[in-house]
Enzyme design. Structure first.
Site, PDB file in Angstrom:
ATOM      1  N   CYS A 112       0.832  -1.211   0.000  1.00 39.79           N
ATOM      2  CA  CYS A 112       0.000   0.000   0.000  1.00 39.79           C
ATOM      3  C   CYS A 112       0.870   1.266   0.000  1.00 39.79           C
ATOM      4  O   CYS A 112       1.572   1.523  -0.956  1.00 39.79           O
ATOM      5  CB  CYS A 112      -0.993  -0.037   1.161  1.00 39.79           C
ATOM      6  SG  CYS A 112      -2.332   1.166   0.963  1.00 39.79           S
ATOM      7  N   HIS A 215      -3.753  -5.208   0.539  1.00 37.66           N
ATOM      8  CA  HIS A 215      -3.265  -5.572   1.874  1.00 37.66           C
ATOM      9  C   HIS A 215      -3.292  -7.086   2.084  1.00 37.66           C
ATOM     10  O   HIS A 215      -4.205  -7.609   2.736  1.00 37.66           O
ATOM     11  CB  HIS A 215      -4.099  -4.861   2.952  1.00 37.66           C
ATOM     12  CG  HIS A 215      -3.712  -3.434   3.160  1.00 37.66           C
ATOM     13  ND1 HIS A 215      -2.703  -3.052   4.027  1.00 37.66           N
ATOM     14  CD2 HIS A 215      -4.156  -2.295   2.566  1.00 37.66           C
ATOM     15  CE1 HIS A 215      -2.568  -1.725   3.991  1.00 37.66           C
ATOM     16  NE2 HIS A 215      -3.437  -1.245   3.104  1.00 37.66           N
ATOM     17  N   GLU A 217      -1.648  -8.911   4.090  1.00 33.48           N
ATOM     18  CA  GLU A 217      -1.545  -9.333   5.506  1.00 33.48           C
ATOM     19  C   GLU A 217      -2.915  -9.481   6.153  1.00 33.48           C
ATOM     20  O   GLU A 217      -3.065 -10.191   7.139  1.00 33.48           O
ATOM     21  CB  GLU A 217      -0.663  -8.335   6.283  1.00 33.48           C
ATOM     22  CG  GLU A 217      -1.326  -7.026   6.700  1.00 33.48           C
ATOM     23  CD  GLU A 217      -1.492  -6.027   5.543  1.00 33.48           C
ATOM     24  OE1 GLU A 217      -1.122  -6.348   4.401  1.00 33.48           O
ATOM     25  OE2 GLU A 217      -2.022  -4.924   5.805  1.00 33.48           O
TER      26      GLU A 217
END
Ligand code: MN
Length: 242
Positions: A112, A215, A217
């Site tokens: 990001c 994202h 994660e």
């Protein structure tokens, strides 16, 4: 191959706009590194440059996470009205660390803001605000959706590093950004796009630095395929010569 697990530095933000006097990191980044087989090492890269370059001597890989907008001054522009708050000194510190890591051959993975910061660090530019600058843009800010919800497609370029890690073609991703890479830095190429042409992935010619705009994660519990991005960073880090 090193005996111990690779140490992956994670840039910690000092962010007085969100929380004065604290360093902040979202825990899913840390958990993803651990789950992928690395040792997360938190690097407090705040507004001061003091000692930040020394961190590069401690790590085998570097993760540059999400966060606030990158200051347009750092790529030669003034801010558009829709730019969020910026912390130019913090940007400079993180940019210095990214460049130092690159200089030492330490692999870098950006997520990001991390992707945008890496691009600026090596001479690229950003779209300051997608909704106001890109006609026909899709929604890249799924503010009402949970973090692990997949909301738009990203098309991954064939023969790219990203396609080696995730497979070429279209995959759905999450999206929490209003800025994006505009002109890729020299020696970098955009290797994933959304349907409206926004850059969703980027990598260096030597494939030691790679980044995604989404994202991963936040996705690994529901969609374990995204753990591969962290595993790849750790694999590169394990082969390092530092
Ligand atoms: Mn997006």
């Amino acid at each position: 191959m090193k005996e111990r697990k690779p140490r992956i530095g994670v840039v910690l933000s000092e962010n007085p706009v969100i929380l004065e006097g604290k360093y902040i990191i979202n825990s899913p980044y840390i958990k993803a590194i651990s789950r992928a087989g690395g040792i997360p090492l938190l690097l407090p890269a705040g507004a001061s440059m003091d000692g930040v370059l020394d961190f590069a001597g401690l790590i085998d890989g570097l993760l540059v996470p999400g966060g606030q907008d990158v200051s347009p001054l750092l790529y030669g522009e003034n801010p558009a009205p829709s730019v969020g708050y910026t912390l130019a000194d913090t940007d400079r510190t993180e940019i210095a660390l990214v460049r130092e890591a690159s200089k030492r051959g330490i692999p870098v993975f950006g997520i990001c803001r991390g992707m945008q910061l890496i691009n600026v660090a090596f001479g690229g530019t950003l779209i300051q605000d997608i909704p106001s600058e890109v006609p026909g843009a899709i929604c890249h800010r799924q503010n009402m959706a949970v973090r692990s919800e997949l909301t738009h497609e990203a098309s991954i370029k064939e023969n790219s590093l990203l396609s080696e890690i995730l497979g070429a073609g279209s995959m759905a991703v999450n999206s929490f950004h209003h800025q994006a890479v505009k002109e890729a830095a020299p020696e970098f190429s955009v290797t994933a796009h959304s349907a409206d042409g926004i850059a969703e992935g980027m990598e260096s010619g030597d494939r030691r630095i790679f980044a995604v705009q989404w994202h991963p994660e936040e996705l690994i519990d529901r969609y374990p395929v995204f753990l591969r991005l962290f595993e790849y960073l750790i694999k590169l880090a394990g082969k390092g010569g530092s």
